[in-house]
Design a protein around this motif. Structure first.
Motif, mmCIF file in Angstrom:
data_model
loop_
_atom_site.group_PDB
_atom_site.id
_atom_site.type_symbol
_atom_site.label_atom_id
_atom_site.label_comp_id
_atom_site.label_asym_id
_atom_site.label_seq_id
_atom_site.Cartn_x
_atom_site.Cartn_y
_atom_site.Cartn_z
ATOM 1 N N GLY A 215 0.753 -1.283 0.043
ATOM 2 C CA GLY A 215 -0.027 0.119 -0.154
ATOM 3 C C GLY A 215 0.678 1.237 -0.015
ATOM 4 O O GLY A 215 0.490 2.214 -0.733
ATOM 5 N N LEU A 216 1.973 1.208 0.699
ATOM 6 C CA LEU A 216 2.710 2.456 0.688
ATOM 7 C C LEU A 216 3.458 2.685 -0.686
ATOM 8 O O LEU A 216 3.703 3.846 -0.816
ATOM 9 C CB LEU A 216 3.817 2.382 1.961
ATOM 10 C CG LEU A 216 5.084 3.166 1.999
ATOM 11 C CD1 LEU A 216 4.185 4.553 2.647
ATOM 12 C CD2 LEU A 216 5.927 3.011 3.380
ATOM 13 N N LEU A 217 3.808 1.461 -1.372
ATOM 14 C CA LEU A 217 4.582 1.834 -2.519
ATOM 15 C C LEU A 217 3.667 2.144 -3.492
ATOM 16 O O LEU A 217 4.204 3.290 -4.309
ATOM 17 C CB LEU A 217 4.772 0.092 -2.946
ATOM 18 C CG LEU A 217 6.284 -0.150 -2.831
ATOM 19 C CD1 LEU A 217 6.398 -1.707 -3.305
ATOM 20 C CD2 LEU A 217 7.309 0.477 -3.382
ATOM 21 N N LEU A 328 -14.083 1.850 4.459
ATOM 22 C CA LEU A 328 -14.689 1.389 5.466
ATOM 23 C C LEU A 328 -14.304 1.838 6.900
ATOM 24 O O LEU A 328 -15.255 1.994 7.932
ATOM 25 C CB LEU A 328 -14.322 -0.151 5.396
ATOM 26 C CG LEU A 328 -14.711 -0.896 4.267
ATOM 27 C CD1 LEU A 328 -14.069 -2.362 4.119
ATOM 28 C CD2 LEU A 328 -16.203 -0.976 3.843
ATOM 29 N N GLN A 329 -13.229 2.490 7.109
ATOM 30 C CA GLN A 329 -12.998 3.317 8.228
ATOM 31 C C GLN A 329 -14.021 4.355 8.435
ATOM 32 O O GLN A 329 -14.495 4.665 9.682
ATOM 33 C CB GLN A 329 -11.430 3.614 8.516
ATOM 34 C CG GLN A 329 -11.063 4.237 9.752
ATOM 35 C CD GLN A 329 -11.006 3.449 10.656
ATOM 36 O OE1 GLN A 329 -10.864 2.330 10.532
ATOM 37 N NE2 GLN A 329 -10.671 3.843 12.082
ATOM 38 N N LEU A 330 -14.170 5.125 7.397
ATOM 39 C CA LEU A 330 -15.214 6.128 7.473
ATOM 40 C C LEU A 330 -16.631 5.412 7.928
ATOM 41 O O LEU A 330 -17.415 6.159 8.842
ATOM 42 C CB LEU A 330 -15.120 6.940 6.120
ATOM 43 C CG LEU A 330 -13.997 7.942 6.088
ATOM 44 C CD1 LEU A 330 -14.276 8.693 4.721
ATOM 45 C CD2 LEU A 330 -13.831 8.779 7.136
ATOM 46 N N ILE A 370 -7.515 13.805 -5.591
ATOM 47 C CA ILE A 370 -7.686 12.408 -6.619
ATOM 48 C C ILE A 370 -6.455 11.646 -5.924
ATOM 49 O O ILE A 370 -7.020 10.371 -5.753
ATOM 50 C CB ILE A 370 -7.069 12.702 -7.952
ATOM 51 C CG1 ILE A 370 -8.234 13.792 -8.585
ATOM 52 C CG2 ILE A 370 -7.069 11.428 -8.691
ATOM 53 C CD1 ILE A 370 -7.808 13.899 -10.091
ATOM 54 N N TRP A 371 -5.417 11.836 -5.563
ATOM 55 C CA TRP A 371 -4.541 10.900 -4.824
ATOM 56 C C TRP A 371 -5.226 10.206 -3.720
ATOM 57 O O TRP A 371 -5.180 8.971 -3.470
ATOM 58 C CB TRP A 371 -3.350 11.497 -4.557
ATOM 59 C CG TRP A 371 -2.342 10.796 -3.852
ATOM 60 C CD1 TRP A 371 -1.343 9.840 -4.183
ATOM 61 C CD2 TRP A 371 -2.073 10.767 -2.416
ATOM 62 N NE1 TRP A 371 -0.671 9.426 -3.000
ATOM 63 C CE2 TRP A 371 -0.824 10.213 -1.945
ATOM 64 C CE3 TRP A 371 -2.623 11.599 -1.405
ATOM 65 C CZ2 TRP A 371 -0.543 9.935 -0.779
ATOM 66 C CZ3 TRP A 371 -2.043 11.507 -0.006
ATOM 67 C CH2 TRP A 371 -0.962 10.757 0.173
ATOM 68 N N ALA A 372 -5.718 11.205 -2.865
ATOM 69 C CA ALA A 372 -6.329 10.805 -1.581
ATOM 70 C C ALA A 372 -7.538 9.798 -1.672
ATOM 71 O O ALA A 372 -7.374 8.906 -1.082
ATOM 72 C CB ALA A 372 -6.697 11.847 -0.886
ATOM 73 N N LEU A 373 -8.187 10.283 -2.728
ATOM 74 C CA LEU A 373 -9.344 9.170 -2.809
ATOM 75 C C LEU A 373 -9.050 7.697 -3.487
ATOM 76 O O LEU A 373 -9.566 6.884 -3.181
ATOM 77 C CB LEU A 373 -10.403 9.920 -3.784
ATOM 78 C CG LEU A 373 -11.199 11.042 -3.363
ATOM 79 C CD1 LEU A 373 -12.042 11.744 -4.457
ATOM 80 C CD2 LEU A 373 -11.998 10.906 -2.182
ATOM 81 N N ILE A 374 -7.912 7.761 -4.369
ATOM 82 C CA ILE A 374 -7.605 6.453 -4.653
ATOM 83 C C ILE A 374 -6.849 5.723 -3.600
ATOM 84 O O ILE A 374 -6.978 4.438 -3.314
ATOM 85 C CB ILE A 374 -6.442 6.769 -5.807
ATOM 86 C CG1 ILE A 374 -7.035 7.335 -7.274
ATOM 87 C CG2 ILE A 374 -5.913 5.209 -6.319
ATOM 88 C CD1 ILE A 374 -6.472 7.694 -8.240
ATOM 89 N N ILE A 375 -6.036 6.297 -2.642
ATOM 90 C CA ILE A 375 -5.442 5.736 -1.895
ATOM 91 C C ILE A 375 -6.022 5.286 -0.746
ATOM 92 O O ILE A 375 -5.861 4.373 0.237
ATOM 93 C CB ILE A 375 -4.296 6.817 -1.137
ATOM 94 C CG1 ILE A 375 -3.149 6.812 -2.396
ATOM 95 C CG2 ILE A 375 -3.389 6.047 0.069
ATOM 96 C CD1 ILE A 375 -2.494 5.602 -3.008
ATOM 97 N N PRO A 378 -6.545 1.187 -0.542
ATOM 98 C CA PRO A 378 -5.418 0.380 0.163
ATOM 99 C C PRO A 378 -4.663 0.880 1.342
ATOM 100 O O PRO A 378 -3.973 0.177 1.809
ATOM 101 C CB PRO A 378 -4.149 0.187 -0.969
ATOM 102 C CG PRO A 378 -4.652 1.589 -1.496
ATOM 103 C CD PRO A 378 -5.663 2.087 -1.684
ATOM 104 N N SER A 379 -5.079 2.252 1.783
ATOM 105 C CA SER A 379 -4.466 2.630 3.143
ATOM 106 C C SER A 379 -5.214 3.365 3.639
ATOM 107 O O SER A 379 -6.518 3.590 3.434
ATOM 108 C CB SER A 379 -3.192 3.348 2.474
ATOM 109 O OG SER A 379 -2.376 3.819 3.368
ATOM 110 N N THR A 380 -4.673 4.195 4.797
ATOM 111 C CA THR A 380 -5.396 5.016 5.557
ATOM 112 C C THR A 380 -5.045 6.582 5.649
ATOM 113 O O THR A 380 -3.720 6.747 5.593
ATOM 114 C CB THR A 380 -5.174 4.683 7.189
ATOM 115 O OG1 THR A 380 -5.560 3.298 7.378
ATOM 116 C CG2 THR A 380 -6.091 5.534 8.086
#
Length: 432
Positions: A215-217, A328-330, A370-375, A378-380
């Motif tokens: 996910g970090l990658l 899902l966290q939201l 956009i980057w945040a919505l994609i990430i 796989p990540s938080t």
């Protein structure tokens, strides 16, 4: 529009600049103290004291700085509803006991300050605030390098060491990832700052590969594609476009070949060991099974949990307060109401920033969203960290007609120090 009005609208006075410096100092103190405390190798009491000092600095200064006005009527309605709902989430989860209070105050990722981050939308839409923001990102990057040097042995441990993986995640996402925003706003920075940002990216990618953090990658590599798209939209040189295409293509091919040919004990060994290993299905299945219709709608509040035994080391009850998929966290904390309001605010901001703006700052802000919505899959992202703060600052930029309409060259001259405040104000006046 005369020069005095322009300066008052786009720049801060001396006293406010001092308050802004104090605010960011408090934030950095809180963030740096929290990050090093996640290593489990320091005295918690000492660094939590530093966090308390940081809180007492950044909270009152933030209250002083914030400009509580929203001109866009659409944003005004939805944002107000969103803030009210976040307050409901916090109230539903507050527990007045020692452990709960410690958690909500000192856990920067999932404590109460996470729910205050949307208030960064009220950060004054003034150029000095964004210039100062770039400086803070650099400072966080320097702290990241220092921490990496101090904890290099822990970061390079062989095998699937859980503590080492955790250190990589906390260091990278809290301190290093914001440097990606400097790459998106490349035109506004000196050559040294660009090289520094790329260096932070390379270091983060290295540790992500060593510790097999997929996910970090993705989180670190995706902005390279977004930067490339910004280059395409702002550069008419076919030669430059071809050169960038060759560079990115060559990089991806070499990276892929290294992965394909990696030996089990090589640099990419851990990553290859994991391969396409499915580490999410189990927790997602537990989540789906444990959530009722009511939970899906309104969530379970600040301290909400779901039953998923056998996942976490040293677990006691089998209940987890986090799930690695941020969407899902939201929903876990605030239900579909929280997620829907969030998307209804952020998605229109993207279109305003990309298609109704005159400068790279607005387009880069849209790209960050956009980057945040994609990430978020796989990540938080939703944590009290600069990467999430940047998202709400980006939303503010995209909804600000004034910022979107500033000519590109004026921003370049200001951020790179080619002209002073008065000269920039005169240029803006001439443009109007």
């Amino acid at each position: 529009m005369n020069q005095e009005i322009l300066e008052d609208h786009l720049f801060l006075g001396r006293r406010d600049r001092q308050v802004l410096n104090l605010f960011w100092f408090g934030f950095i103190l809180y963030t740096a103290s929290y990050t090093i405390s996640t290593t489990d190798t320091v005295n918690y009491n000492v660094f939590q004291t530093f966090q308390i000092i940081g809180i007492f600095i950044f909270v009152p200064t933030a209250i002083h700085l914030m400009s509580y006005t929203i001109k866009n009527s659409y944003l005004q309605v939805l944002y107000t509803l969103y803030l009210i709902w976040l307050l409901v989430i916090v109230i539903r989860g507050v527990e007045f006991n020692y452990d709960s209070i410690k958690f909500i105050l000192f856990d920067a990722w999932f404590g109460v300050f996470l729910y205050l981050v949307p208030l960064f939308l009220f950060l004054p839409k003034k150029l000095i605030c964004y210039k100062q923001l770039f400086d803070v990102i650099i400072i966080l990057g320097v702290i990241y390098i220092i921490y990496d040097f101090v904890y290099i042995k822990e970061l390079m441990r062989a095998g699937q060491d859980l503590q080492s993986q955790a250190i990589v995640e906390y260091f990278s996402k809290t301190l290093a990832t914001p440097s990606l925003f400097l790459l998106l706003t490349y035109r506004y920075h000196t050559f040294r700052r660009r090289v520094f940002s790329i260096g932070i990216l390379v270091i983060t990618l290295f540790f992500a590969v060593v510790r097999a953090r997929r996910g970090l990658l993705l989180m670190e590599l995706l902005p390279l594609v977004l930067v490339y798209l910004l280059y395409l939209s702002n550069n008419s040189s076919k030669f430059f476009i071809v050169l960038m295409s060759i560079f990115l293509g060559g990089f991806l091919i070499m990276f892929g070949m290294e992965l394909f040919n990696a030996e089990q004990d090589g640099l990419f060994g851990n990553l290859m060991d994991r391969g396409l290993e499915d580490t999410r299905s189990l927790v997602e299945t537990c989540f789906y099974q444990d959530m009722s219709v009511k939970d899906w709608l309104i969530g379970r509040g600040l301290m909400g949990e779901y039953f998923c035994p056998g996942i976490d080391v040293n677990e006691v009850t089998g209940y987890r307060g986090t799930i690695e998929t941020d969407y899902l966290q939201l929903i876990l904390k605030g239900g579909l109401i929280s997620l829907s309001l969030f998307l209804l605010i952020t998605i229109p901001a993207i279109f305003k920033g990309l298609f109704n703006s005159n400068n790279l700052l607005s387009k880069a802000a849209a790209m960050w969203i956009i980057w945040a919505l994609i990430i978020m899959y796989p990540s938080t992202i939703h944590t009290f960290t600069m990467q999430y703060i940047l998202l709400w600052i980006a939303v503010g930029i995209c909804y600000s007609k004034t910022i979107r309409n500033i000519p590109e060259q004026i921003l370049v001259d200001y951020f790179r120090g080619s002209k002073n405040t008065h000269e920039i104000a005169e240029d803006l006046q001439n443009q109007t």
